[in-house]
Design a protein around this motif. Structure first.
Motif, PDB file in Angstrom:
ATOM      1  N   TRP A 149       0.981  -0.965  -0.167  1.00 51.40           N
ATOM      2  CA  TRP A 149       0.128   0.078  -0.010  1.00 51.40           C
ATOM      3  C   TRP A 149       0.838   1.113  -0.030  1.00 51.40           C
ATOM      4  O   TRP A 149       1.522   1.436   0.713  1.00 51.40           O
ATOM      5  CB  TRP A 149      -1.055  -0.038   1.195  1.00 51.40           C
ATOM      6  CG  TRP A 149      -1.700   1.064   1.234  1.00 51.40           C
ATOM      7  CD1 TRP A 149      -1.730   2.294   2.239  1.00 51.40           C
ATOM      8  CD2 TRP A 149      -2.877   1.585   0.563  1.00 51.40           C
ATOM      9  NE1 TRP A 149      -2.528   3.085   1.971  1.00 51.40           N
ATOM     10  CE2 TRP A 149      -3.396   2.692   0.934  1.00 51.40           C
ATOM     11  CE3 TRP A 149      -3.510   0.944  -0.515  1.00 51.40           C
ATOM     12  CZ2 TRP A 149      -4.550   3.336   0.305  1.00 51.40           C
ATOM     13  CZ3 TRP A 149      -4.602   1.355  -1.033  1.00 51.40           C
ATOM     14  CH2 TRP A 149      -5.080   2.661  -0.555  1.00 51.40           C
ATOM     15  N   ARG A 150       0.783   2.075  -0.982  1.00 51.16           N
ATOM     16  CA  ARG A 150       1.590   3.075  -1.229  1.00 51.16           C
ATOM     17  C   ARG A 150       1.282   4.329  -1.837  1.00 51.16           C
ATOM     18  O   ARG A 150       0.215   4.225  -2.753  1.00 51.16           O
ATOM     19  CB  ARG A 150       3.002   2.633  -1.914  1.00 51.16           C
ATOM     20  CG  ARG A 150       3.012   2.291  -3.377  1.00 51.16           C
ATOM     21  CD  ARG A 150       4.142   1.978  -3.980  1.00 51.16           C
ATOM     22  NE  ARG A 150       5.079   3.215  -3.778  1.00 51.16           N
ATOM     23  CZ  ARG A 150       6.527   3.078  -3.984  1.00 51.16           C
ATOM     24  NH1 ARG A 150       6.916   2.164  -4.429  1.00 51.16           N
ATOM     25  NH2 ARG A 150       7.121   4.201  -3.949  1.00 51.16           N
ATOM     26  N   HIS A 151       1.818   5.634  -1.713  1.00 53.23           N
ATOM     27  CA  HIS A 151       1.447   6.748  -2.397  1.00 53.23           C
ATOM     28  C   HIS A 151       2.336   6.911  -3.454  1.00 53.23           C
ATOM     29  O   HIS A 151       3.695   6.933  -3.420  1.00 53.23           O
ATOM     30  CB  HIS A 151       1.377   7.924  -1.620  1.00 53.23           C
ATOM     31  CG  HIS A 151       1.113   9.053  -1.903  1.00 53.23           C
ATOM     32  ND1 HIS A 151       1.977  10.261  -2.401  1.00 53.23           N
ATOM     33  CD2 HIS A 151      -0.076   9.720  -2.125  1.00 53.23           C
ATOM     34  CE1 HIS A 151       1.442  11.263  -2.887  1.00 53.23           C
ATOM     35  NE2 HIS A 151       0.119  11.109  -2.791  1.00 53.23           N
ATOM     36  N   ARG A 152       1.693   7.406  -4.666  1.00 55.15           N
ATOM     37  CA  ARG A 152       2.567   7.896  -5.767  1.00 55.15           C
ATOM     38  C   ARG A 152       2.494   9.443  -6.035  1.00 55.15           C
ATOM     39  O   ARG A 152       1.535   9.693  -6.069  1.00 55.15           O
ATOM     40  CB  ARG A 152       2.336   6.900  -7.087  1.00 55.15           C
ATOM     41  CG  ARG A 152       2.511   5.455  -7.085  1.00 55.15           C
ATOM     42  CD  ARG A 152       4.021   5.125  -6.989  1.00 55.15           C
ATOM     43  NE  ARG A 152       4.514   4.047  -7.231  1.00 55.15           N
ATOM     44  CZ  ARG A 152       5.670   3.576  -7.270  1.00 55.15           C
ATOM     45  NH1 ARG A 152       6.596   4.292  -7.377  1.00 55.15           N
ATOM     46  NH2 ARG A 152       5.726   2.050  -7.535  1.00 55.15           N
ATOM     47  N   PHE A 153       3.472  10.025  -5.737  1.00 55.45           N
ATOM     48  CA  PHE A 153       3.622  11.416  -5.788  1.00 55.45           C
ATOM     49  C   PHE A 153       3.233  11.990  -7.165  1.00 55.45           C
ATOM     50  O   PHE A 153       2.759  13.039  -7.358  1.00 55.45           O
ATOM     51  CB  PHE A 153       4.674  12.005  -5.086  1.00 55.45           C
ATOM     52  CG  PHE A 153       6.188  11.702  -6.172  1.00 55.45           C
ATOM     53  CD1 PHE A 153       6.548  12.815  -7.151  1.00 55.45           C
ATOM     54  CD2 PHE A 153       6.881  11.035  -6.174  1.00 55.45           C
ATOM     55  CE1 PHE A 153       7.576  12.802  -7.968  1.00 55.45           C
ATOM     56  CE2 PHE A 153       7.883  10.693  -7.032  1.00 55.45           C
ATOM     57  CZ  PHE A 153       8.177  11.774  -7.918  1.00 55.45           C
ATOM     58  N   ASP A 199      -0.217  11.491  -7.177  1.00 52.45           N
ATOM     59  CA  ASP A 199      -0.871  12.004  -6.078  1.00 52.45           C
ATOM     60  C   ASP A 199      -2.263  11.175  -5.597  1.00 52.45           C
ATOM     61  O   ASP A 199      -2.985  11.383  -5.412  1.00 52.45           O
ATOM     62  CB  ASP A 199      -1.314  13.416  -5.954  1.00 52.45           C
ATOM     63  CG  ASP A 199      -1.728  14.063  -4.705  1.00 52.45           C
ATOM     64  OD1 ASP A 199      -1.069  13.339  -3.748  1.00 52.45           O
ATOM     65  OD2 ASP A 199      -2.676  14.743  -4.528  1.00 52.45           O
ATOM     66  N   ALA A 200      -1.969   9.713  -5.900  1.00 48.61           N
ATOM     67  CA  ALA A 200      -2.657   8.651  -5.645  1.00 48.61           C
ATOM     68  C   ALA A 200      -2.290   7.568  -4.784  1.00 48.61           C
ATOM     69  O   ALA A 200      -0.852   7.279  -4.749  1.00 48.61           O
ATOM     70  CB  ALA A 200      -3.250   8.166  -6.901  1.00 48.61           C
ATOM     71  N   TRP A 201      -3.064   6.941  -3.864  1.00 52.76           N
ATOM     72  CA  TRP A 201      -2.643   5.978  -3.012  1.00 52.76           C
ATOM     73  C   TRP A 201      -3.143   4.761  -3.742  1.00 52.76           C
ATOM     74  O   TRP A 201      -4.287   4.523  -4.318  1.00 52.76           O
ATOM     75  CB  TRP A 201      -3.292   5.916  -1.560  1.00 52.76           C
ATOM     76  CG  TRP A 201      -2.813   6.898  -0.756  1.00 52.76           C
ATOM     77  CD1 TRP A 201      -2.898   8.371  -0.475  1.00 52.76           C
ATOM     78  CD2 TRP A 201      -1.758   6.525   0.100  1.00 52.76           C
ATOM     79  NE1 TRP A 201      -2.184   8.773   0.170  1.00 52.76           N
ATOM     80  CE2 TRP A 201      -1.397   7.777   0.685  1.00 52.76           C
ATOM     81  CE3 TRP A 201      -0.948   5.707   0.567  1.00 52.76           C
ATOM     82  CZ2 TRP A 201      -0.234   7.883   1.742  1.00 52.76           C
ATOM     83  CZ3 TRP A 201       0.025   5.501   1.643  1.00 52.76           C
ATOM     84  CH2 TRP A 201       0.327   6.788   2.219  1.00 52.76           C
ATOM     85  N   SER A 219       6.912   1.813   0.856  1.00 59.04           N
ATOM     86  CA  SER A 219       5.278   1.551   1.323  1.00 59.04           C
ATOM     87  C   SER A 219       4.984   1.786   2.677  1.00 59.04           C
ATOM     88  O   SER A 219       5.807   1.732   3.426  1.00 59.04           O
ATOM     89  CB  SER A 219       4.759   0.069   0.824  1.00 59.04           C
ATOM     90  OG  SER A 219       5.370  -1.122   1.649  1.00 59.04           O
ATOM     91  N   GLN A 220       3.845   2.086   2.973  1.00 64.47           N
ATOM     92  CA  GLN A 220       3.269   2.526   4.020  1.00 64.47           C
ATOM     93  C   GLN A 220       2.969   1.138   4.910  1.00 64.47           C
ATOM     94  O   GLN A 220       3.321   0.906   6.018  1.00 64.47           O
ATOM     95  CB  GLN A 220       1.973   3.233   4.088  1.00 64.47           C
ATOM     96  CG  GLN A 220       1.516   3.615   5.703  1.00 64.47           C
ATOM     97  CD  GLN A 220       0.449   4.501   5.630  1.00 64.47           C
ATOM     98  OE1 GLN A 220       0.159   5.254   4.428  1.00 64.47           O
ATOM     99  NE2 GLN A 220      -0.341   4.809   6.667  1.00 64.47           N
ATOM    100  N   GLU A 262      -8.432   1.029  -6.089  1.00 61.58           N
ATOM    101  CA  GLU A 262      -7.362   0.734  -4.952  1.00 61.58           C
ATOM    102  C   GLU A 262      -6.133   0.149  -5.564  1.00 61.58           C
ATOM    103  O   GLU A 262      -5.146   0.008  -4.952  1.00 61.58           O
ATOM    104  CB  GLU A 262      -8.358  -0.207  -3.903  1.00 61.58           C
ATOM    105  CG  GLU A 262      -9.473   0.590  -3.308  1.00 61.58           C
ATOM    106  CD  GLU A 262     -10.095  -0.173  -2.167  1.00 61.58           C
ATOM    107  OE1 GLU A 262      -9.722  -1.448  -2.221  1.00 61.58           O
ATOM    108  OE2 GLU A 262     -11.059   0.263  -1.664  1.00 61.58           O
TER     109      GLU A 262
END
Length: 180
Positions: free
Chosen positions: A59-63, A66-68, A140-141, A159
């Motif tokens: 589970w990660r954010h892509r700058f 700007d989406a998880w 990843s978070q 998702e």
């Protein structure tokens, strides 16, 4: 047969990850156009599906967008490196789990109209947790075992957005349905 012909390219930017070229392309009707071509090294992608038909996802954010979202561990294949070996290495670095023997699931070119980004996706049905906190924990978070049965609804809710993850997880989901 009508084809576009690449008459030559000039590099407009280059680093160790990517080369951006401008191609002189001749269209089937004889017209010419400048076309951007992004040349990338091959990408190795991996997942493990456990006995409960769950895939280990990040589970990660892509700058950039700007989406998880959920993704599969992946990374560039080194010069002369076996893609299956690269996939296993990336999986362990990003999850803390060492996968068993890797099998090729699919090969996909997510953006063939502009990029040479060739992705080879591998999977295994076994893994051993070798560290609690992954070497590349910043990637990843969290890491999560996700049931393959949930994949279609997760894709519908955006998702899972990464093209290689969507293709691979739908394929694994379909194989699970055929088995069941």
């Amino acid at each position: 047969m009508s084809v576009w012909r690449n008459l030559g390219e000039r590099t407009v930017y280059e680093n160790r990850w990517a080369t951006v070229n401008m191609a002189d392309v001749e269209l089937p009707d004889g017209r010419h156009l400048d076309h951007t071509v992004i040349r990338l090294r091959p990408v190795a992608v991996a997942t493990v599906v456990n006995e409960a038909d769950e895939a280990l996802l990040l589970w990660r954010h892509r700058f950039i967008t700007d989406a998880w979202g959920y993704e599969l561990p992946s990374g560039g294949t080194g010069e002369g490196e076996d893609p299956a070996t690269a996939a296993a290495r990336e999986f362990e670095e990003e999850t803390g789990w060492r996968p068993g023997p890797m099998r090729l699931l699919l090969a996909v070119d997510p953006m063939p109209g502009i990029s040479t980004s060739h992705h080879r996706v591998y999977w295994s049905d076994t893994a051993e947790q070798v560290r609690e906190i992954p070497e590349d924990h910043f990637e990843s978070q969290r890491r999560e075992w996700v049931p393959l049965a949930r994949v279609p609804e997760m894709i519908a809710r955006a998702e899972i957005r990464s093209a290689n993850a969507v293709a691979a997880l739908l394929m694994l989901h379909q194989q699970r349905c055929v088995r069941a």
